[in-house]
Design a protein around this motif. Structure first.
Motif, mmCIF file in Angstrom:
data_model
loop_
_atom_site.group_PDB
_atom_site.id
_atom_site.type_symbol
_atom_site.label_atom_id
_atom_site.label_comp_id
_atom_site.label_asym_id
_atom_site.label_seq_id
_atom_site.Cartn_x
_atom_site.Cartn_y
_atom_site.Cartn_z
ATOM 1 N N ALA A 169 -4.471 6.354 9.204
ATOM 2 C CA ALA A 169 -3.768 5.885 8.000
ATOM 3 C C ALA A 169 -4.762 5.257 7.021
ATOM 4 C CB ALA A 169 -2.669 4.890 8.376
ATOM 5 N N ASP A 170 -5.730 4.507 7.546
ATOM 6 C CA ASP A 170 -6.727 3.883 6.670
ATOM 7 C C ASP A 170 -7.726 4.915 6.158
ATOM 8 O OD1 ASP A 170 -5.526 1.438 7.247
ATOM 9 O OD2 ASP A 170 -6.812 1.117 8.997
ATOM 10 N N ALA A 171 -8.086 5.846 7.022
ATOM 11 C CA ALA A 171 -9.114 6.833 6.660
ATOM 12 C C ALA A 171 -8.602 7.863 5.653
ATOM 13 C CB ALA A 171 -9.622 7.544 7.916
ATOM 14 N N THR A 172 -7.276 7.888 5.437
ATOM 15 C CA THR A 172 -6.702 8.815 4.445
ATOM 16 C C THR A 172 -6.041 8.051 3.296
ATOM 17 O OG1 THR A 172 -4.681 8.953 5.783
ATOM 18 C CG2 THR A 172 -6.299 10.718 6.071
ATOM 19 N N ALA A 173 -6.253 6.756 3.225
ATOM 20 C CA ALA A 173 -5.597 5.951 2.182
ATOM 21 C C ALA A 173 -6.094 6.357 0.797
ATOM 22 C CB ALA A 173 -5.871 4.471 2.428
ATOM 23 N N VAL A 174 -5.206 6.323 -0.163
ATOM 24 C CA VAL A 174 -5.567 6.628 -1.555
ATOM 25 C C VAL A 174 -5.011 5.522 -2.457
ATOM 26 C CG1 VAL A 174 -5.674 9.120 -1.227
ATOM 27 C CG2 VAL A 174 -3.502 8.066 -1.877
ATOM 28 N N HIS A 175 -5.654 5.355 -3.608
ATOM 29 C CA HIS A 175 -5.266 4.274 -4.519
ATOM 30 C C HIS A 175 -5.108 4.835 -5.920
ATOM 31 C CE1 HIS A 175 -6.200 1.522 -1.266
ATOM 32 N NE2 HIS A 175 -7.279 2.262 -1.054
ATOM 33 N N ARG A 176 -3.950 4.618 -6.460
ATOM 34 C CA ARG A 176 -3.659 5.115 -7.794
ATOM 35 C C ARG A 176 -4.541 4.392 -8.808
ATOM 36 N NH1 ARG A 176 1.673 7.262 -9.811
ATOM 37 N NH2 ARG A 176 1.351 7.236 -12.049
ATOM 38 N N ARG A 177 -5.241 5.185 -9.616
ATOM 39 C CA ARG A 177 -6.273 4.594 -10.450
ATOM 40 C C ARG A 177 -5.716 3.627 -11.494
ATOM 41 N NH1 ARG A 177 -10.916 8.515 -12.462
ATOM 42 N NH2 ARG A 177 -11.241 8.591 -10.208
ATOM 43 N N ASP A 178 -4.579 3.987 -12.090
ATOM 44 C CA ASP A 178 -4.087 3.113 -13.159
ATOM 45 C C ASP A 178 -3.308 1.918 -12.618
ATOM 46 O OD1 ASP A 178 -1.664 4.104 -12.381
ATOM 47 O OD2 ASP A 178 -1.363 5.365 -14.128
ATOM 48 N N GLY A 179 -3.223 1.837 -11.284
ATOM 49 C CA GLY A 179 -2.602 0.659 -10.695
ATOM 50 C C GLY A 179 -1.099 0.560 -10.914
ATOM 51 N N ASP A 180 -0.536 1.567 -11.546
ATOM 52 C CA ASP A 180 0.893 1.542 -11.847
ATOM 53 C C ASP A 180 1.672 1.949 -10.601
ATOM 54 O OD1 ASP A 180 3.442 1.921 -12.799
ATOM 55 O OD2 ASP A 180 2.764 2.808 -14.680
ATOM 56 N N ASP A 194 2.428 11.705 -12.720
ATOM 57 C CA ASP A 194 1.091 12.279 -12.672
ATOM 58 C C ASP A 194 0.043 11.185 -12.826
ATOM 59 O OD1 ASP A 194 2.624 14.500 -12.731
ATOM 60 O OD2 ASP A 194 2.076 15.106 -14.761
ATOM 61 N N ALA A 195 -1.053 11.349 -12.126
ATOM 62 C CA ALA A 195 -2.135 10.371 -12.237
ATOM 63 C C ALA A 195 -3.335 10.858 -11.425
ATOM 64 C CB ALA A 195 -1.687 9.005 -11.737
ATOM 65 N N ILE A 196 -4.345 9.997 -11.358
ATOM 66 C CA ILE A 196 -5.514 10.229 -10.503
ATOM 67 C C ILE A 196 -5.497 9.168 -9.399
ATOM 68 C CG2 ILE A 196 -8.030 10.308 -10.427
ATOM 69 C CD1 ILE A 196 -7.390 12.336 -12.371
ATOM 70 N N TRP A 197 -5.774 9.614 -8.202
ATOM 71 C CA TRP A 197 -5.892 8.697 -7.078
ATOM 72 C C TRP A 197 -7.346 8.712 -6.576
ATOM 73 C CZ3 TRP A 197 -1.525 10.851 -8.599
ATOM 74 C CH2 TRP A 197 -0.311 10.167 -8.438
ATOM 75 N N ASP A 198 -7.829 7.564 -6.148
ATOM 76 C CA ASP A 198 -9.152 7.496 -5.528
ATOM 77 C C ASP A 198 -9.008 7.447 -4.021
ATOM 78 O OD1 ASP A 198 -11.049 7.330 -7.766
ATOM 79 O OD2 ASP A 198 -9.871 5.546 -8.298
ATOM 80 N N GLY A 199 -9.865 8.182 -3.361
ATOM 81 C CA GLY A 199 -9.891 8.152 -1.908
ATOM 82 C C GLY A 199 -11.323 8.195 -1.447
ATOM 83 N N GLU A 200 -11.509 8.156 -0.153
ATOM 84 C CA GLU A 200 -12.880 8.248 0.355
ATOM 85 C C GLU A 200 -12.899 9.054 1.641
ATOM 86 O OE1 GLU A 200 -15.169 4.724 0.419
ATOM 87 O OE2 GLU A 200 -16.878 5.728 1.370
ATOM 88 N N ILE A 201 -13.734 10.089 1.649
ATOM 89 C CA ILE A 201 -13.944 10.835 2.890
ATOM 90 C C ILE A 201 -14.794 9.955 3.794
ATOM 91 C CG2 ILE A 201 -14.953 12.880 3.935
ATOM 92 C CD1 ILE A 201 -14.378 14.407 1.386
ATOM 93 N N VAL A 202 -14.194 9.573 4.912
ATOM 94 C CA VAL A 202 -14.813 8.611 5.812
ATOM 95 C C VAL A 202 -15.608 9.372 6.868
ATOM 96 C CG1 VAL A 202 -14.221 6.925 7.585
ATOM 97 C CG2 VAL A 202 -13.031 6.894 5.390
ATOM 98 N N ALA A 234 -4.971 14.234 0.420
ATOM 99 C CA ALA A 234 -4.398 14.675 -0.856
ATOM 100 C C ALA A 234 -2.868 14.569 -0.825
ATOM 101 C CB ALA A 234 -4.830 16.107 -1.164
ATOM 102 N N ALA A 235 -2.273 14.844 0.339
ATOM 103 C CA ALA A 235 -0.812 14.764 0.444
ATOM 104 C C ALA A 235 -0.318 13.339 0.227
ATOM 105 C CB ALA A 235 -0.352 15.294 1.800
ATOM 106 N N ARG A 236 -1.121 12.344 0.588
ATOM 107 C CA ARG A 236 -0.699 10.952 0.338
ATOM 108 C C ARG A 236 -0.559 10.723 -1.172
ATOM 109 N NH1 ARG A 236 0.128 9.139 5.155
ATOM 110 N NH2 ARG A 236 -1.456 9.291 6.781
ATOM 111 N N ALA A 237 -1.501 11.278 -1.944
ATOM 112 C CA ALA A 237 -1.395 11.139 -3.401
ATOM 113 C C ALA A 237 -0.164 11.891 -3.920
ATOM 114 C CB ALA A 237 -2.665 11.659 -4.066
#
Lengths: 271, 271
Positions: free
Chosen positions: A6-17, A22-30, A48-51
Motif C-alpha cells: 500500500a505504501d509502495a504504490t501510494a500516489v499524491h494528487r499534485r494540486d492537493g485538492d 482530472d489531475a496529475i499524481w506523483d508516485g515513486e517506483i520503490v 497508476a490504478a490508485r490515481a
C-alpha cells in the motif's frame, strides 16, 4: 524504504485538492518491486490504478488494460489520469505514467463499486488444486532473479510447476501457486493487479528458448473483492505464434470465489 | 449508402495532411451496421482503428482494447487519435470516438506489422468443427433483431448453436459459426475487429434471462493476417458472476491458422 504494498504504490494528487477529476499524481517506483532492475508490470498498473480510483472517486477496477511502453526504474513518476465519462455506475478513466518525459505505461479502465449480485451466477471452473502451502515451493530471499520482489510477496508454487527453478521445467505452459503479500497485508481489488502479473512466466515451464517474455499488454477483469487469506492462482498459455504468446490467468480467493481473470499478450524475443 | 465494410468504416483526416501523427479524423456511422438501432461495437472499433493505423503509419492492430461508453447511432463521428510512443517495431496509440461532445468509444492499442515468424510456434487448440457452410444456419434478411447488419455480414451458425433463434437455446454458453463479409469482401486485420463482435451473444444459448448483454470492454489480439475465404469462429463463456460475464473468442482462417483471440467483459443487465 516502504515495504508494504500500500505504501509502495501510494500516489499524491499534485494540486492537493481532495475533489475527484482530472489531475496529475506523483508516485515513486520503490526499490525491491523489480525483476532484474525493471519494476514489475503489475506493480506499475496498481500504482497508476490508485490515481485512477482517486480521479474517478470509485474504488474498484472492473476491467483494466495496461500497455507497457518503457521499463520502469526506481525513482519518481507522474501519473496523469483523465475521467472520460462518469456514468451512473461506472467511470471510464485513462491514465499515463511517465518518468520525466518518457511514457512508461498507458492505461484504460472502468472503475466502479463491486458488490454482491442477486442475479444469475454460473461458474464453469475451479480453483487450481494445490498441495498445502507448506508443501509448495517458496522462493528464497537469495533468488537471483528477483531477490527484493520475492521477499515482498509470498508465492508458493505447485511442486509440479516449480522445477524450472532447478533446471527441470515441466514441459507444460502452466504455473500454479499460492499468493499473499508479505506479512499477510490485506489485498484489495487494486492489489489484484499485482497478483495477475506476479508469478513466473509460463514460458519457463514450456521450454521456450527465452530468458524473459516482456508483456506488451495486460487486461484484467476484477470480478469480486477478495476475502482475507491466501489466493490461489493459475496461469497458462495455449498459443505461441508469430513471435507472440498470450497468458491467461485466474485468481481465486480463500473462499473459493473467482476474484480476477487476466490475459496478457507477451513478446517472444527474437533470438 | 455504402454497403462495403471498407467504405462503411472509412475515415478522413481532418487537416488533409498525409503525414502520420496526432489529429482528428471524420467518419460516419452508416445505417445497416446496427443491432436494434445501436451500431455494432466491432464496427465502431474497426472505424476508430482505421484512424489509429493512419496516425501510427502501421497497418496491423496487434492488441486493441475498446471501452464502450455510449451507444452509437447513424451519423457523423469524429475520432481523435494520439500516438503515445512510436517504437522500432510498434506504436502505442490511443483514440476516442465522439458524436458531438458525447464520447462513444475509448481505445488503447498497439499497432505494428504482422509478419511470419521463424521462431518457435505452439498451438494448443483447433478451429471449431463446423458442418459445411450450406448445412449451417444463416440469418435471413428479415431477421427482426438486425435486418441490415445480417445482410452485410454472412454468418452461418453451427446447427447445434442456432436453436435460440427458434426459441430452442442449446443450454450451453457456446456460439460457433462461419463468417465472411457480404460479397466475400476481403477481410484485413482491422476487419477482424468486427468479426470478434459479430456473432450473437453466448447468453442466448445459456438461457440467461436477458434480452442483451452490453459490452463494457473488448480486447482483441490479432495474431496473423487472415487468408482469403470463410473464417471459423467460436465464442464461449465460463463465468457469470457479480452481474458480469466474460466472452472468449477465437477466429481461425481458411488455412486453419488462428488469426485472432478476443475477450470481452459484458454486463448482465439487472432485471
Amino acid at each position: 524504504m516502504p515495504e508494504r504494498f500500500a505504501d509502495a504504490t501510494a500516489v499524491h494528487r499534485r494540486d492537493g485538492d481532495a475533489a475527484v477529476g482530472d489531475a496529475i499524481w506523483d508516485g515513486e517506483i520503490v526499490e525491491g518491486w523489480d525483476i532484474g532492475g525493471n519494476a514489475n508490470g503489475g506493480y506499475l498498473m496498481a500504482m497508476a490504478a490508485r490515481a485512477m480510483a482517486d480521479a474517478s472517486g470509485r474504488p474498484d477496477p472492473i476491467t483494466v488494460t495496461a500497455h507497457f511502453i518503457t521499463p520502469g526504474a526506481p525513482g519518481p513518476v507522474e501519473i496523469e489520469a483523465n475521467v472520460l465519462r462518469a456514468g451512473q455506475r461506472f467511470s471510464t478513466v485513462r491514465a499515463e505514467m511517465r518518468s520525466g518525459n518518457r511514457p512508461l505505461v498507458a492505461m484504460l479502465a472502468r472503475f466502479g463499486e463491486l458488490e454482491p449480485s442477486d442475479g444469475p451466477e454460473r461458474v464453469d471452473g475451479d480453483p487450481p488444486e494445490l498441495p498445502p502451502v507448506d508443501d509448495c515451493a517458496g522462493f528464497s530471499l537469495d533468488d537471483p532473479i528477483a531477490p527484493g520482489f520475492r521477499s515482498r510477496i509470498d508465492v508458493r508454487l505447485h511442486p509440479d510447476d516449480a522445477g524450472f527453478h532447478l533446471g527441470r521445467p515441466s514441459g507444460r505452459p502452466l504455473v500454479r501457486g499460492w499468493f499473499r503479500l508479505h506479512d499477510d497485508e490485506p489485498i484489495d481489488t487494486i492489489a489484484l493487479l499485482l497478483v495477475v502479473d506476479a508469478l513466473p512466466p509460463t514460458a519457463f515451464n514450456a521450454m521456450l528458448p527465452v530468458a524473459w517474455t516482456p508483456t506488451v499488454e495486460l487486461t484484467a477483469h476484477v470480478r469480486a473483492r477478495p476475502a482475507p487469506g491466501w489466493l490461489r492462482c493459475s496461469f497458462s498459455n495455449r498459443f505461441v505464434t508469430g513471435g507472440f504468446l498470450e497468458e491467461d490467468g485466474e485468481v481465486w480467493d480463500a473462499t473459493g470465489r473467482l476474484v480476477a481473470q487476466s490475459r496478457q499478450l507477451a513478446l517472444l524475443p527474437r533470438s
